[in-house]
Design an enzyme around this catalytic site. Sequence first.
Site, PDB file in Angstrom:
ATOM      1  N   THR A  48     -13.683  15.781  -4.164  1.00  0.00           N
ATOM      2  CA  THR A  48     -13.458  14.424  -3.496  1.00  0.00           C
ATOM      3  C   THR A  48     -12.202  14.516  -2.440  1.00  0.00           C
ATOM      4  OG1 THR A  48     -13.834  13.267  -5.784  1.00  0.00           O
ATOM      5  CG2 THR A  48     -12.524  12.255  -3.955  1.00  0.00           C
ATOM      6  N   TYR A 111     -20.833   4.233  -8.239  1.00  0.00           N
ATOM      7  CA  TYR A 111     -21.847   3.266  -7.507  1.00  0.00           C
ATOM      8  C   TYR A 111     -22.869   2.584  -8.436  1.00  0.00           C
ATOM      9  CZ  TYR A 111     -23.322  -0.198  -4.386  1.00  0.00           C
ATOM     10  OH  TYR A 111     -23.382  -1.721  -3.718  1.00  0.00           O
ATOM     11  N   TYR A 137     -17.127  15.896 -14.177  1.00  0.00           N
ATOM     12  CA  TYR A 137     -15.901  15.377 -13.739  1.00  0.00           C
ATOM     13  C   TYR A 137     -15.891  13.905 -13.945  1.00  0.00           C
ATOM     14  CZ  TYR A 137     -12.643  14.316  -9.827  1.00  0.00           C
ATOM     15  OH  TYR A 137     -11.773  13.550  -9.089  1.00  0.00           O
ATOM     16  N   ARG A 142     -12.856   6.162  -9.319  1.00  0.00           N
ATOM     17  CA  ARG A 142     -13.858   6.199  -8.089  1.00  0.00           C
ATOM     18  C   ARG A 142     -15.246   5.950  -8.460  1.00  0.00           C
ATOM     19  NH1 ARG A 142     -11.739   8.727  -3.757  1.00  0.00           N
ATOM     20  NH2 ARG A 142      -9.643   9.811  -3.758  1.00  0.00           N
ATOM     21  N   LYS A 166     -13.238  17.919 -16.310  1.00  0.00           N
ATOM     22  CA  LYS A 166     -12.267  17.489 -15.561  1.00  0.00           C
ATOM     23  C   LYS A 166     -11.995  16.078 -15.808  1.00  0.00           C
ATOM     24  CE  LYS A 166     -10.331  16.788 -10.874  1.00  0.00           C
ATOM     25  NZ  LYS A 166     -10.386  16.948  -9.468  1.00  0.00           N
ATOM     26  N   ILE A 208      -7.349  20.848 -12.643  1.00  0.00           N
ATOM     27  CA  ILE A 208      -7.842  21.095 -11.289  1.00  0.00           C
ATOM     28  C   ILE A 208      -6.902  19.985 -10.432  1.00  0.00           C
ATOM     29  CG2 ILE A 208      -9.754  20.619  -9.604  1.00  0.00           C
ATOM     30  CD1 ILE A 208     -11.592  21.543 -11.919  1.00  0.00           C
TER      31      ILE A 208
END
Length: 293
Positions: A48, A111, A137, A142, A166, A208
Amino acid sequence: MDKNKFIGTGVALITPFDEEGKVDTASLKRVVQFQIENGVNYLVILGTTAESATLNQEEKELVKQTVINANKGQLPLVLGLGSNNSQAVIDEINHTDLTDFDAILSVSPYYNKPTQNGIYAHFEVISKASPLPIILYNVPSRTGSNISTETVVKLAEDFDNIIGVKEAAGDIVQAYELIQQTPKDFLVISGDDMITLPMVLGGGAGVISVIAQGFPQLFSEMVKLGLGGESKKAFKLHHKIAPAIEMIFEQGNPAGIKSVFKHLGLSHDSLRLPLVNVDENLDNRLKNFIKNL
């Protein structure tokens, strides 16, 4: 499969752009070298923070090859490969040369807001398609949906090549649940710079990080101390860098960290719309933080 290479500090690399908005390969090489020289353990490409959503396929290939060539095999490389279209991820895996990479970082579908069963099925098909280890992740801010602890545990138990997560929900309780409930050798990696040290001290595998690429020596040492159980020394470093962590995310990522790189003289702070530069006030505060540090 050597999971130890992903213990410690990984950094989610930016994609530097020049003043005309083109991928700045010279700056990217400098950024990579800066990480290598200052003690990070591995590099994450096209996550990202790399603004990968705004890069076309040709630019993504340019970024990959630039990092591979600059790294020269010195640090393990993790490639960001994720989508809200499961088949698209499979197709990309099948059509990508993964020779120089050690693992894939794959974001939970965004989304669409799938159910937990849908998230499980998404990573099931990716696991079966991937020749490389996979790090999940989880970043609900997000994606719009959280990967539950139960789903992560099930994926970890059912698929040998899903080796870690993550975890960027910003929820220390969930992080500790993951550390406690996943298999012993499963890597629970912080995706939230501010709670990295508490996660590491609680049994996490490292981070990370975004901030670490701006201050790699300081942040890597903090994580190393945390992994060694030296909490007092580690927290001294945490408190030293914490103001910068707050600042770099204040007006969005990677606008903040790109301002840091500008003041370090490593790259321009150019971004691609819809992202814009930090305002003058924050830019000056970051400049002063670096000067005083």
